[in-house]
Design a protein around this motif. Structure first.
Motif, PDB file in Angstrom:
ATOM      1  N   MET A  82       0.833  -1.211   0.000  1.00 41.71           N
ATOM      2  CA  MET A  82       0.000   0.000   0.000  1.00 41.71           C
ATOM      3  C   MET A  82       0.864   1.256   0.000  1.00 41.71           C
ATOM      4  N   VAL A  83       1.893   1.241   0.820  1.00 43.33           N
ATOM      5  CA  VAL A  83       2.781   2.408   0.910  1.00 43.33           C
ATOM      6  C   VAL A  83       3.460   2.663  -0.431  1.00 43.33           C
ATOM      7  N   ILE A  93      -5.181   5.432  -1.183  1.00 43.34           N
ATOM      8  CA  ILE A  93      -5.299   4.626   0.030  1.00 43.34           C
ATOM      9  C   ILE A  93      -6.688   4.917   0.585  1.00 43.34           C
ATOM     10  N   THR A  94      -7.568   3.950   0.450  1.00 40.97           N
ATOM     11  CA  THR A  94      -8.955   4.126   0.873  1.00 40.97           C
ATOM     12  C   THR A  94      -9.131   3.670   2.325  1.00 40.97           C
ATOM     13  N   LEU A  95     -10.279   4.002   2.869  1.00 42.55           N
ATOM     14  CA  LEU A  95     -10.599   3.581   4.228  1.00 42.55           C
ATOM     15  C   LEU A  95     -10.610   2.056   4.325  1.00 42.55           C
ATOM     16  N   GLN A  96     -11.153   1.388   3.326  1.00 45.51           N
ATOM     17  CA  GLN A  96     -11.198  -0.071   3.332  1.00 45.51           C
ATOM     18  C   GLN A  96      -9.784  -0.663   3.337  1.00 45.51           C
ATOM     19  N   LYS A  97      -8.879  -0.072   2.571  1.00 49.78           N
ATOM     20  CA  LYS A  97      -7.492  -0.548   2.562  1.00 49.78           C
ATOM     21  C   LYS A  97      -6.838  -0.348   3.923  1.00 49.78           C
ATOM     22  N   ALA A 102      -4.868  -2.567   8.941  1.00 47.09           N
ATOM     23  CA  ALA A 102      -4.909  -2.590  10.404  1.00 47.09           C
ATOM     24  C   ALA A 102      -5.231  -3.992  10.920  1.00 47.09           C
ATOM     25  N   ILE A 103      -6.143  -4.670  10.262  1.00 45.41           N
ATOM     26  CA  ILE A 103      -6.479  -6.044  10.651  1.00 45.41           C
ATOM     27  C   ILE A 103      -5.258  -6.946  10.514  1.00 45.41           C
ATOM     28  N   ILE A 104      -4.517  -6.769   9.440  1.00 43.66           N
ATOM     29  CA  ILE A 104      -3.316  -7.576   9.226  1.00 43.66           C
ATOM     30  C   ILE A 104      -2.289  -7.315  10.324  1.00 43.66           C
ATOM     31  N   VAL A 105      -2.034  -6.048  10.614  1.00 46.84           N
ATOM     32  CA  VAL A 105      -1.039  -5.699  11.639  1.00 46.84           C
ATOM     33  C   VAL A 105      -1.473  -6.225  13.003  1.00 46.84           C
TER      34      VAL A 105
END
Length: 126
Positions: A82-83, A93-97, A102-105
């Motif tokens: 993403m970065v 970079i959307t809110l969904q992304k 965040a879920i992954i981290v």
């Protein structure tokens, strides 16, 4: 493994994931070039070089930590993707992304903590 060594290994792992995440960037850049042009060959050469470095350092990582822990941390390459997409290819970079990243981290952090607790339990059982 002592705490300082464990932290050093985790930092090395995440630097390695940063290096690994650059491979698709070079691949995408190569795909934007005319076939077999100098830049095309250069970018695909970088892909091979980055994957070679990754393969060598990955072996060093899995000597120092359980494979399941190391492999679970590979998910952070999604965040790096993403970065790089935003910085180099002007992707949005959307809110969904952000929620997905965040879920992954959070998942990686939860797994790391659960793994360290299970290792402590195994050490006390022995």
């Amino acid at each position: 493994m002592e705490k300082a060594q464990k932290i050093k290994t985790y930092v090395l792992l995440h630097v390695l994931m940063l290096i690994f995440s650059l491979s698709p960037v070079c691949s995408k850049l190569a795909g934007q070039q005319p076939f077999l042009s100098f830049k095309f060959v250069l970018f695909y050469g970088l892909v091979i070089l980055l994957l070679g470095i990754y393969a060598l350092l990955w072996q060093q990582i899995i000597k120092r930590m359980p494979l399941t822990t190391a492999y679970a941390n590979k998910a952070v390459t999604v965040v790096w993707g993403m970065v790089w997409g935003a910085l180099l290819f002007q992707e949005d970079i959307t809110l969904q992304k952000c929620i997905g990243a965040a879920i992954i981290v959070v998942g990686v952090i939860l797994y790391a903590f659960s793994d360290s607790k299970s290792q402590k339990r195994r050490a006390t059982d022995d």
